[in-house]
Design a protein around this motif. Structure first.
Motif, PDB file in Angstrom:
ATOM      1  N   ARG A   6      72.320 -37.819  -3.246  1.00  0.00           N
ATOM      2  CA  ARG A   6      72.721 -39.069  -3.902  1.00  0.00           C
ATOM      3  C   ARG A   6      72.440 -39.022  -5.403  1.00  0.00           C
ATOM      4  O   ARG A   6      73.287 -39.395  -6.216  1.00  0.00           O
ATOM      5  CB  ARG A   6      71.998 -40.237  -3.250  1.00  0.00           C
ATOM      6  CG  ARG A   6      72.307 -41.553  -3.869  1.00  0.00           C
ATOM      7  CD  ARG A   6      71.738 -42.692  -3.056  1.00  0.00           C
ATOM      8  NE  ARG A   6      71.668 -43.906  -3.806  1.00  0.00           N
ATOM      9  CZ  ARG A   6      72.726 -44.629  -4.158  1.00  0.00           C
ATOM     10  NH1 ARG A   6      73.922 -44.240  -3.819  1.00  0.00           N
ATOM     11  NH2 ARG A   6      72.591 -45.725  -4.858  1.00  0.00           N
ATOM     12  N   VAL A   7      71.263 -38.549  -5.776  1.00  0.00           N
ATOM     13  CA  VAL A   7      70.912 -38.462  -7.197  1.00  0.00           C
ATOM     14  C   VAL A   7      71.806 -37.444  -7.894  1.00  0.00           C
ATOM     15  O   VAL A   7      72.294 -37.694  -9.010  1.00  0.00           O
ATOM     16  CB  VAL A   7      69.417 -38.102  -7.359  1.00  0.00           C
ATOM     17  CG1 VAL A   7      69.091 -37.714  -8.781  1.00  0.00           C
ATOM     18  CG2 VAL A   7      68.560 -39.268  -6.917  1.00  0.00           C
ATOM     19  N   PHE A   8      72.079 -36.305  -7.253  1.00  0.00           N
ATOM     20  CA  PHE A   8      72.954 -35.297  -7.854  1.00  0.00           C
ATOM     21  C   PHE A   8      74.358 -35.852  -8.064  1.00  0.00           C
ATOM     22  O   PHE A   8      74.962 -35.632  -9.118  1.00  0.00           O
ATOM     23  CB  PHE A   8      73.004 -34.055  -6.971  1.00  0.00           C
ATOM     24  CG  PHE A   8      73.970 -33.024  -7.456  1.00  0.00           C
ATOM     25  CD1 PHE A   8      73.676 -32.253  -8.566  1.00  0.00           C
ATOM     26  CD2 PHE A   8      75.187 -32.837  -6.826  1.00  0.00           C
ATOM     27  CE1 PHE A   8      74.571 -31.305  -9.033  1.00  0.00           C
ATOM     28  CE2 PHE A   8      76.093 -31.897  -7.278  1.00  0.00           C
ATOM     29  CZ  PHE A   8      75.782 -31.124  -8.377  1.00  0.00           C
ATOM     30  N   LEU A   9      74.885 -36.567  -7.078  1.00  0.00           N
ATOM     31  CA  LEU A   9      76.224 -37.134  -7.220  1.00  0.00           C
ATOM     32  C   LEU A   9      76.263 -38.212  -8.294  1.00  0.00           C
ATOM     33  O   LEU A   9      77.258 -38.329  -9.020  1.00  0.00           O
ATOM     34  CB  LEU A   9      76.704 -37.699  -5.890  1.00  0.00           C
ATOM     35  CG  LEU A   9      77.084 -36.671  -4.834  1.00  0.00           C
ATOM     36  CD1 LEU A   9      77.446 -37.359  -3.532  1.00  0.00           C
ATOM     37  CD2 LEU A   9      78.221 -35.809  -5.316  1.00  0.00           C
ATOM     38  N   MET A  10      75.197 -39.006  -8.412  1.00  0.00           N
ATOM     39  CA  MET A  10      75.160 -40.020  -9.468  1.00  0.00           C
ATOM     40  C   MET A  10      75.147 -39.361 -10.834  1.00  0.00           C
ATOM     41  O   MET A  10      75.824 -39.816 -11.755  1.00  0.00           O
ATOM     42  CB  MET A  10      73.921 -40.912  -9.304  1.00  0.00           C
ATOM     43  CG  MET A  10      74.045 -41.926  -8.202  1.00  0.00           C
ATOM     44  SD  MET A  10      72.541 -42.870  -7.905  1.00  0.00           S
ATOM     45  CE  MET A  10      72.059 -43.388  -9.525  1.00  0.00           C
ATOM     46  N   LYS A  11      74.387 -38.271 -10.988  1.00  0.00           N
ATOM     47  CA  LYS A  11      74.304 -37.592 -12.283  1.00  0.00           C
ATOM     48  C   LYS A  11      75.629 -36.942 -12.644  1.00  0.00           C
ATOM     49  O   LYS A  11      76.095 -37.046 -13.772  1.00  0.00           O
ATOM     50  CB  LYS A  11      73.202 -36.525 -12.262  1.00  0.00           C
ATOM     51  CG  LYS A  11      71.819 -37.074 -12.150  1.00  0.00           C
ATOM     52  CD  LYS A  11      71.415 -37.790 -13.399  1.00  0.00           C
ATOM     53  CE  LYS A  11      69.990 -38.266 -13.271  1.00  0.00           C
ATOM     54  NZ  LYS A  11      69.571 -39.082 -14.371  1.00  0.00           N
ATOM     55  N   SER A  12      76.260 -36.267 -11.679  1.00  0.00           N
ATOM     56  CA  SER A  12      77.522 -35.603 -11.988  1.00  0.00           C
ATOM     57  C   SER A  12      78.633 -36.622 -12.228  1.00  0.00           C
ATOM     58  O   SER A  12      79.537 -36.382 -13.026  1.00  0.00           O
ATOM     59  CB  SER A  12      77.915 -34.643 -10.864  1.00  0.00           C
ATOM     60  OG  SER A  12      78.256 -35.351  -9.705  1.00  0.00           O
ATOM     61  N   ASN A  13      78.576 -37.751 -11.574  1.00  0.00           N
ATOM     62  CA  ASN A  13      79.581 -38.786 -11.766  1.00  0.00           C
ATOM     63  C   ASN A  13      79.438 -39.422 -13.147  1.00  0.00           C
ATOM     64  O   ASN A  13      80.436 -39.758 -13.792  1.00  0.00           O
ATOM     65  CB  ASN A  13      79.458 -39.849 -10.680  1.00  0.00           C
ATOM     66  CG  ASN A  13      80.703 -40.675 -10.552  1.00  0.00           C
ATOM     67  OD1 ASN A  13      81.750 -40.280 -11.029  1.00  0.00           O
ATOM     68  ND2 ASN A  13      80.576 -41.812  -9.908  1.00  0.00           N
TER      69      ASN A  13
END
Length: 73
Positions: free
Chosen positions: A51-58
């Motif tokens: 979730r944190v990785f997807l938020m950062k890449s988004n």
């Protein structure tokens, strides 16, 4: 999604992961079955990391989206 709501969800995943891993440790120390609790803890931690990785890449891709499709109207 509101940023503060996302932070609350991240905190819930973090608390769940920590508590499941702590319960697994105490079960392991007492000699009881701990693998199910360990899997739940690792699954919760994995979901938090994804979730944190997807938020950062988004958040990084927002500028590229504006350049490709024009400014928001």
């Amino acid at each position: 999604m509101n940023k503060s709501f996302g932070m609350v969800i991240n905190m819930i995943f973090g608390i769940a992961a920590a508590s499941f891993l702590l319960l697994a440790y105490y079960d392991w120390e007492a000699g009881r079955e701990y693998e199910g609790t360990m899997k739940l803890g690792l699954f919760s931690a994995g979901l938090l990391i994804v979730r944190v990785f997807l938020m950062k890449s988004n958040s990084r891709n927002k500028g590229g989206r504006k350049r490709r499709f024009g400014k928001d109207k």
